[in-house]
Structure formats: structure tokens, C-alpha cells
Enzyme design. Sequence first.
Site, PDB file in Angstrom:
ATOM      1  N   SER A   9       6.458  41.917 -92.524  1.00  0.00           N
ATOM      2  CA  SER A   9       6.346  43.375 -92.474  1.00  0.00           C
ATOM      3  C   SER A   9       4.963  43.809 -92.013  1.00  0.00           C
ATOM      4  O   SER A   9       4.818  44.836 -91.345  1.00  0.00           O
ATOM      5  CB  SER A   9       6.685  43.993 -93.829  1.00  0.00           C
ATOM      6  OG  SER A   9       5.843  43.483 -94.840  1.00  0.00           O
ATOM      7  N   GLU A  10       3.916  43.029 -92.345  1.00  0.00           N
ATOM      8  CA  GLU A  10       2.568  43.342 -91.863  1.00  0.00           C
ATOM      9  C   GLU A  10       1.780  42.062 -91.617  1.00  0.00           C
ATOM     10  O   GLU A  10       1.924  41.076 -92.349  1.00  0.00           O
ATOM     11  CB  GLU A  10       1.773  44.185 -92.879  1.00  0.00           C
ATOM     12  CG  GLU A  10       2.420  45.486 -93.275  1.00  0.00           C
ATOM     13  CD  GLU A  10       2.361  46.565 -92.223  1.00  0.00           C
ATOM     14  OE1 GLU A  10       1.626  46.394 -91.218  1.00  0.00           O
ATOM     15  OE2 GLU A  10       3.049  47.584 -92.402  1.00  0.00           O
ATOM     16  N   THR A  11       0.932  42.108 -90.592  1.00  0.00           N
ATOM     17  CA  THR A  11      -0.105  41.105 -90.372  1.00  0.00           C
ATOM     18  C   THR A  11      -1.439  41.835 -90.371  1.00  0.00           C
ATOM     19  O   THR A  11      -1.600  42.850 -89.685  1.00  0.00           O
ATOM     20  CB  THR A  11       0.102  40.364 -89.050  1.00  0.00           C
ATOM     21  OG1 THR A  11       1.355  39.648 -89.108  1.00  0.00           O
ATOM     22  CG2 THR A  11      -1.015  39.371 -88.787  1.00  0.00           C
TER      23      THR A  11
END
Length: 267
Positions: free
Chosen positions: A44-46
Site C-alpha cells: 500500500s505504501e513505500t
Amino acid sequence: MHRFHVVDAFTDQPFRGNPAAVLVLDGPYDDAWAQRVAAEFNLSETAFVRPVTADGADYELRWFTPRTEVDLCGHATLAAAHVLVEHGAGGPFRFTSRSGVLTVTVRDGMLWLDFPANPPYAKEVPDGLLAALGGEPVWAGFSDVGDYFVVYPDEAAVRALVPDLAAVERCTVRGVTVTAPADAAQSHDFVSRLFAPAVGVPEDPVTGSAHTALGPYWAGRLGRTRLEAVQCSARGGDLTVELPADAPDRVHIGGRAVTVSEGTLHA
């Protein structure tokens, strides 16, 4: 080559909470490369962290979903601070970001995010959104974190939602937060879920940024300034939310994190 860490945030157990990839870099990098890296990890996020000296901050922090860069992300901020702690830094950590300077401190065995408050307000929701979510909400509005905000009567209603995600994607800006008070027998105060298919995240496992709206809302409803929260996705996560009396425009969000993998990115 760049070292990476995958961290489960808002949990103290592997395979719960919200996973984020974290890369701590030595210097500038190309935006298009960062977006490709985020798409490769497909979480969902980096988070991309690099040391800077600007705006009273020690690090620059940026967040990318598999599709786009976002303005605010709680779990990947928590994950970034966790990686810095694991490598010997003591905090507090001051990150310059698209949402201003964000501070993370270590207290009570948890990492605490100091984020701007985004209390929800009444606003007409797009045609079809409530039908796409299902259930019988009792209130709907918007939060400036970028989400529609929909309240249900009880925890069971939120847990039972099976939204039409294609329809939700057509209706939303960043996403939609759904929430309800916890059942009376529970030790937590409220629950939530967040759907963000428009940015490549059908359902986010745990969303720190959404609690910048959830915290003020439930503090007002329940008459307390410290709240225990559960995001009841399939993975699930636990957060503590505090509304500081001396900073009404801020929200403190506490949680734990655990590293589940690390390695080298050969690109």
C-alpha cells in the site's frame, strides 16, 4: 544498489498490521524511479527517507502507493522511524514532507506520530457512494486528509461491509473511511476500515493518516482525549490516539512495528 526493509506497522506481530517498504537513501533520487520501486513492491505504501537539513527537519520523507505519490501516510511514517531506531537512531525524528514537518517520538514502548488534525465535516457525498459501500450509515462527510468519512451505528456493521470497489473508485478522491463505535464488551473505543481503490489500495490494512480524522471525531463523540482504536481489516491493527490539550490542531497516534524482511534492491 539500495537496502530495503519491509515493516509491519501498528502491530507487534509479523503478518498483522500494515506492511510498508522503507528505503533509507544517501541522497537525491529520481521521482519516476521511486514510483517504479513502489509498483515493484506493490504494497500500500513505500517510504523513501533521506537525510536533509531543511525546515528544522533531519530527514525528508515521501510516500508512494503502487500508482501515485500521496500527501500523508501514517503507517509508512511509523515504519520509517522503526527502521531508523533499529539502526541505532534514538529520535525524536523530524521528517519534512508534503504535509509539513512531522515528528515521531519514542514513548511508552511505542512510536508516536505527531500529525495535523483533520476533523471531518459535513459534505455531500457523491451519488452512488453509500450504495457502493452498503449497510445503513448514520452520517457522512469529508476529511481534508482526502477521504470521505462514513459513520455506521455499530462495529458489526463496519465488519460486515463488502463494498463494490469499482463503484467506490469512481466516487472517491483518495478513499473512504468507514467507522463505528466499538461493541460494549470490547477494550477498544472505535473501529474503522479504509477503502482506497483510486490510488491502488482496494482496502488498506491499517491507516494512520485516517486517524487524524477519526481521533478528533471520536474524542468529540465519546468525551475523551485518549482512545484505543482497531482497524478491522483482514490483517487488523491497533492504534492509540491522543488529542493533546496544548495543541488542538494536532493528533498523536501511537503504535508498534516489526521488521519482517530486509534485503538489497538491485535497480
